[in-house]
Design a protein around this motif. Structure first.
Motif, PDB file in Angstrom:
ATOM      1  N   ARG A 122       1.020  -1.529  -0.200  1.00 27.73           N
ATOM      2  CA  ARG A 122      -0.018  -0.302  -0.111  1.00 27.73           C
ATOM      3  C   ARG A 122       0.867   0.673  -0.109  1.00 27.73           C
ATOM      4  O   ARG A 122       2.432   1.388   0.237  1.00 27.73           O
ATOM      5  CB  ARG A 122      -0.646   0.205   1.247  1.00 27.73           C
ATOM      6  N   HIS A 123       0.528   2.506  -0.520  1.00 32.37           N
ATOM      7  CA  HIS A 123       0.768   4.087  -0.294  1.00 32.37           C
ATOM      8  C   HIS A 123       1.604   3.705   0.924  1.00 32.37           C
ATOM      9  O   HIS A 123       2.886   4.652   0.672  1.00 32.37           O
ATOM     10  CB  HIS A 123       0.080   4.976  -0.564  1.00 32.37           C
ATOM     11  N   GLU A 124       1.057   3.823   1.694  1.00 30.76           N
ATOM     12  CA  GLU A 124       1.750   4.433   2.963  1.00 30.76           C
ATOM     13  C   GLU A 124       2.865   3.256   3.334  1.00 30.76           C
ATOM     14  O   GLU A 124       3.726   3.556   4.725  1.00 30.76           O
ATOM     15  CB  GLU A 124       0.814   3.734   4.487  1.00 30.76           C
ATOM     16  N   ASN A 125       2.961   1.964   2.678  1.00 26.34           N
ATOM     17  CA  ASN A 125       4.418   1.733   3.050  1.00 26.34           C
ATOM     18  C   ASN A 125       5.262   0.580   1.812  1.00 26.34           C
ATOM     19  O   ASN A 125       6.135   0.585   1.883  1.00 26.34           O
ATOM     20  CB  ASN A 125       4.055  -0.024   3.456  1.00 26.34           C
ATOM     21  N   ALA A 126       4.984   2.238   1.270  1.00 23.19           N
ATOM     22  CA  ALA A 126       5.896   2.198  -0.082  1.00 23.19           C
ATOM     23  C   ALA A 126       7.521   2.500  -0.306  1.00 23.19           C
ATOM     24  O   ALA A 126       8.781   2.034  -0.779  1.00 23.19           O
ATOM     25  CB  ALA A 126       5.235   2.964  -1.388  1.00 23.19           C
ATOM     26  N   GLU A 127       7.600   3.499   0.786  1.00 20.35           N
ATOM     27  CA  GLU A 127       9.245   3.712   1.102  1.00 20.35           C
ATOM     28  C   GLU A 127       9.868   2.667   1.890  1.00 20.35           C
ATOM     29  O   GLU A 127      10.995   2.446   1.370  1.00 20.35           O
ATOM     30  CB  GLU A 127       8.710   5.184   1.576  1.00 20.35           C
ATOM     31  N   ASP A 128       9.572   2.297   2.950  1.00 17.34           N
ATOM     32  CA  ASP A 128       9.270   0.681   3.206  1.00 17.34           C
ATOM     33  C   ASP A 128      10.465  -0.314   2.625  1.00 17.34           C
ATOM     34  O   ASP A 128      10.915  -0.593   2.921  1.00 17.34           O
ATOM     35  CB  ASP A 128       8.895   0.458   4.205  1.00 17.34           C
ATOM     36  N   TYR A 129       9.432  -0.606   1.318  1.00 19.06           N
ATOM     37  CA  TYR A 129       9.231  -1.234   0.301  1.00 19.06           C
ATOM     38  C   TYR A 129      10.386  -0.698  -0.526  1.00 19.06           C
ATOM     39  O   TYR A 129      11.171  -2.036  -0.616  1.00 19.06           O
ATOM     40  CB  TYR A 129       8.287  -1.996  -0.450  1.00 19.06           C
ATOM     41  N   ARG A 130      10.729  -0.051  -1.060  1.00 17.21           N
ATOM     42  CA  ARG A 130      11.365   0.277  -2.034  1.00 17.21           C
ATOM     43  C   ARG A 130      13.026   0.420  -0.896  1.00 17.21           C
ATOM     44  O   ARG A 130      14.467   0.322  -1.515  1.00 17.21           O
ATOM     45  CB  ARG A 130      11.566   2.170  -2.548  1.00 17.21           C
ATOM     46  N   LYS A 131      13.098   0.451   0.878  1.00 15.72           N
ATOM     47  CA  LYS A 131      14.453   0.803   1.060  1.00 15.72           C
ATOM     48  C   LYS A 131      14.382  -0.481   0.941  1.00 15.72           C
ATOM     49  O   LYS A 131      15.788  -0.983   1.372  1.00 15.72           O
ATOM     50  CB  LYS A 131      13.635   1.742   2.440  1.00 15.72           C
ATOM     51  N   MET A 132      13.236  -1.932   1.520  1.00 12.01           N
ATOM     52  CA  MET A 132      14.136  -2.838   1.521  1.00 12.01           C
ATOM     53  C   MET A 132      14.923  -3.702   0.466  1.00 12.01           C
ATOM     54  O   MET A 132      15.254  -4.725   0.150  1.00 12.01           O
ATOM     55  CB  MET A 132      13.117  -4.402   1.983  1.00 12.01           C
ATOM     56  N   CYS A 133      14.185  -3.255  -0.839  1.00 17.31           N
ATOM     57  CA  CYS A 133      14.312  -4.027  -1.673  1.00 17.31           C
ATOM     58  C   CYS A 133      15.535  -2.845  -2.523  1.00 17.31           C
ATOM     59  O   CYS A 133      17.157  -4.249  -2.703  1.00 17.31           O
ATOM     60  CB  CYS A 133      13.845  -3.259  -3.445  1.00 17.31           C
ATOM     61  N   ARG A 134      16.335  -1.912  -1.973  1.00 20.89           N
ATOM     62  CA  ARG A 134      18.056  -1.247  -2.166  1.00 20.89           C
ATOM     63  C   ARG A 134      18.855  -1.863  -1.370  1.00 20.89           C
ATOM     64  O   ARG A 134      19.580  -2.334  -2.040  1.00 20.89           O
ATOM     65  CB  ARG A 134      17.490   0.412  -2.143  1.00 20.89           C
ATOM     66  N   GLU A 135      18.025  -2.133  -0.734  1.00 28.47           N
ATOM     67  CA  GLU A 135      19.184  -3.140   0.673  1.00 28.47           C
ATOM     68  C   GLU A 135      19.123  -4.258   0.279  1.00 28.47           C
ATOM     69  O   GLU A 135      20.232  -5.500   0.230  1.00 28.47           O
ATOM     70  CB  GLU A 135      18.577  -3.474   2.311  1.00 28.47           C
ATOM     71  N   ARG A 136      18.410  -5.111  -0.580  1.00 32.06           N
ATOM     72  CA  ARG A 136      18.470  -6.606  -0.867  1.00 32.06           C
ATOM     73  C   ARG A 136      19.453  -6.290  -2.379  1.00 32.06           C
ATOM     74  O   ARG A 136      20.677  -7.490  -2.686  1.00 32.06           O
ATOM     75  CB  ARG A 136      17.245  -7.229  -1.515  1.00 32.06           C
ATOM     76  N   THR A 137      19.431  -5.793  -2.732  1.00 37.48           N
ATOM     77  CA  THR A 137      19.136  -4.896  -4.479  1.00 37.48           C
ATOM     78  C   THR A 137      21.426  -4.989  -4.152  1.00 37.48           C
ATOM     79  O   THR A 137      22.433  -5.432  -4.484  1.00 37.48           O
ATOM     80  CB  THR A 137      19.782  -4.400  -4.818  1.00 37.48           C
ATOM     81  N   ASN A 138      22.064  -4.186  -3.299  1.00 42.03           N
ATOM     82  CA  ASN A 138      23.263  -4.042  -2.452  1.00 42.03           C
ATOM     83  C   ASN A 138      23.689  -5.303  -1.705  1.00 42.03           C
ATOM     84  O   ASN A 138      24.928  -5.170  -2.061  1.00 42.03           O
ATOM     85  CB  ASN A 138      23.202  -2.965  -1.432  1.00 42.03           C
ATOM     86  N   LYS A 139      23.056  -5.940  -1.330  1.00 36.53           N
ATOM     87  CA  LYS A 139      23.384  -7.357  -0.390  1.00 36.53           C
ATOM     88  C   LYS A 139      24.010  -8.278  -2.122  1.00 36.53           C
ATOM     89  O   LYS A 139      25.398  -8.412  -1.368  1.00 36.53           O
ATOM     90  CB  LYS A 139      22.291  -7.547   0.206  1.00 36.53           C
ATOM     91  N   SER A 140      22.684  -8.255  -2.482  1.00 37.19           N
ATOM     92  CA  SER A 140      23.129  -9.211  -4.022  1.00 37.19           C
ATOM     93  C   SER A 140      24.331  -8.722  -4.635  1.00 37.19           C
ATOM     94  O   SER A 140      25.299  -9.700  -5.385  1.00 37.19           O
ATOM     95  CB  SER A 140      22.225  -9.755  -4.591  1.00 37.19           C
TER      96      SER A 140
END
Length: 263
Positions: A122-140
């Motif tokens: 949902r929109h209110e969780n979009a920023e947390d989700y983007r942050k999590m995706c960035r962390e996952r990409t950096n870790k990979s």
């Protein structure tokens, strides 16, 4: 035993074939959280992993008031994982059925897909989700390299890098001097006309009766393979004797060459 297994594979339990089921496409992080939760829980009493909320505005007409589906996740250990998701429902999709399999022995039809959903934060969780995706990409992108010491190996089977050939010490087996590889000539020779080359060959054999292939290549500046074709027609190759390894004209060509020189 094998026959019993074959018979059990051929039968499918269809007692739940008409049961309506929902098909949902969820983010990988949600699927991973659900699997870990079900693996750690007892089989007899699995905990709820999420709650589906259906919203309906009773003041609006039914035709213009589609149902709104949301999903609230239960507690999860994943950092920055969104807790609330929107479920976008689709009714126009290819008819599908759901099957289950247990230990490659028991097969059953679990139901027919009634609704298909796409799960998005949902929109209110979009920023947390983007942050999590960035962390996952950096870790990979982090490469975990390991150094392992191999006992009794002097680097014989290792591939040398360019420019490092002189720095690698050879083993006792490789101490014998190896002949340097013969490099192919850089100049690409162009073929002459066949008749013109034959005339040149006759003149060379008038100068001396025996020629080696290497000498003829230098004199005529012609490709070795092309010269061999001409020599096989005009000459005899001496395999033994004092003129071993050289070519000389065949008797019939020697006679014509002598007659041409006399004229």
């Amino acid at each position: 035993m094998e026959d019993d297994r074959t018979n059990s594979k051929s039968s499918v339990d269809t007692s739940k074939a008409d049961r309506p089921v929902w098909l949902m496409k969820c983010p990988p992080i949600v699927s991973k959280a659900w699997r870990s939760s079900s693996a750690s829980a007892a089989a007899s009493d699995p905990p709820p992993v999420a709650k589906v909320v259906v919203s309906l505005d009773l003041l609006k007409p039914e035709d213009s008031n589609p149902l709104q589906f949301t999903m609230e996740m239960a507690g999860s250990d994943v950092v920055n994982m969104p807790k609330s998701y929107s479920l976008n429902m689709f009714k126009d999709f290819v008819p599908m059925e759901v099957f289950s399999e247990i230990n490659q022995v028991k097969f059953a039809m679990e139901g027919k897909v009634e609704h298909k959903f796409d799960m998005k934060p949902r929109h209110e969780n979009a920023e947390d989700y983007r942050k999590m995706c960035r962390e996952r990409t950096n870790k990979s992108m982090i490469k975990n390299r390991q150094i392992q010491v191999i006992d009794g190996d002097r680097g014989v089977h290792m591939r040398s890098m360019p420019g490092m050939m002189g720095l690698i010490t050879s083993t006792s087996k490789d101490n014998k001097k190896r002949p340097a590889p013969v490099k192919a000539p850089d100049v690409k020779r162009t073929r002459r006309d066949r008749g013109e080359l034959e005339d040149i060959m006759f003149k060379l054999f008038e100068r001396q009766p025996n020629w080696a292939l290497k000498q003829l290549v230098q004199e005529t500046d012609q490709p070795a393979q092309f010269l061999k074709e001409i020599l096989n027609e005009l000459c005899v190759y001496n395999k033994r004797g004092t003129n071993q390894g050289t070519y000389e004209l065949k008797p019939e060509y020697k006679k014509s060459a002598e007659e041409t020189g006399a004229e």
